[in-house]
Structure formats: C-alpha cells, structure tokens
Design a protein around this motif. Sequence first.
Motif: not given
Length: 237
Positions: A141-147, A156-171
């Motif tokens: 986290w960074l400044k209250d956001k996934n980062h 529902n069981g789905n999942r994401y593994e990876g990079s985040w930037r300012e609260g959004k999937k990025d990278g």
Amino acid sequence: MPFLKRPPTTPSLSTLLDIKSQKCGLRHTVFSPSGNEYTGEWQNNKKHGKGTQVWKKSGAIYNGEWKFGKRDGYGTYSVLLPGSKKYVKKYCGEWTDGKKDGYGTYFYNNSSVYEGEWSQDQRSGWGRMYFANGDIYEGKWLKDKNHGEGIIIFSNGNRYEGSWREGKKDGRGKFYYCDKGQLYEGLWVDGVPKCGTLSDFGRDGAPMPAKYQIPKVHLIDPQLVLREAESAYLGQF
C-alpha cells in the motif's frame, strides 16, 4: 562594615505553588475546560507514559501510551455507539506523534477490516484488507491505495496477482477467472488489460466454464510477439 542580608534559601510561596501545579508522574483524573478527561502519567505538564483519554463531545476513548502530550507507542482507540453506552474498537496498534504509524488494525463502519502497516494515518507498506463484500487484498500500500505487488481474491473465487499503481491494476499481472476456467497473463494499464494471453485454466473444475475452449495459437516465438506488442503500446506514452 555594613551587614548584608543573605537572600532567602527557600523558594517563595508563588514559586512553590507553581511547582506544585506542574503535573508530573502518576495523577488521578484531570478534567480540561472542554470536559475531556485524562487519567494517567505526566511529565513536565504533558501526558507522557501510560494513560486514558476520554473526549466528552465525541465520546471516544484512547487507552495506551503517550509521549509529550501526543499518542505515541501502542494504544487502542474506541468510539461510543450512538444511543448506547457500548464502546467498539476502531484502531488497535502503534502510534507516532499522534497519528497511526507502524503496525495496527483498523475496523471500518461497514465491517471492513485492515491489518498491516501505517504511515502518517494512512495505509502504507504491507497490509491485508478484508472488504465487507468478501473480497480480500494482501500486498503493498501507499498513501491509502494498493500500490506495488499484491493479490486480491474476490468473493466469487476469481483472483488477480501482480502489480498495482494508485489503487488500480497496473503493470504485469495474472487474472484467474476461476468461475470460467480461464487465465489472462499480461500487461495492465490503469486497471485495464492491454497486451497479454488468454488461455484455459482449470476449465474442468469451473462452475460456469466458457462454452468453447480457447484455441491454441501456433507461433514460432509467441513471447517475442507479445514483447513487440507491449513495446509498441508503451511507446505511445
């Protein structure tokens, strides 16, 4: 030879009263003009050590460590439920200079819970968030956001593994569509998948598998194609 009078060796009455009025050490409850009350240790007229503060207006209560008048160290902050005399915990953990800082757990009004690292009253560092809808995020986290690097498991069981930037999937990241039995691997930008591959993954055990299987792409070097596509996309920015 004239006789010189020595100055008094004992402090004056006003000095003694001033010293006596200075709060230092363990004290019983002290009330402020606003109605707030504090019970605990003092140093040089400031809350210092262990003590409990009750705010009259909000009904909130803090029980823990203080340093020179501010919450500092380990402590628990609780609030009074409206229309009742019951207290519920809001934050339990470390403080620095009056702010949540270090490791601690915060309980939100909508039943969501965060446990992890804080900096200047914001979620920063590693942490795990239990959302009210059943989703769980664990990562940076960074400044209250996934980062940074992190994993989110949806209800529902789905999942994401990876990079985040300012609260959004990025990278770079992988999204497992466990309900459909598919897997996307590739590049994300501002929460949107841009360049990657979609393949079948766990299709036989998926509760709602896609109607058709994803056909295999026969390329000599599929990774080269992906890298070129990714470079072409990123080159636009």
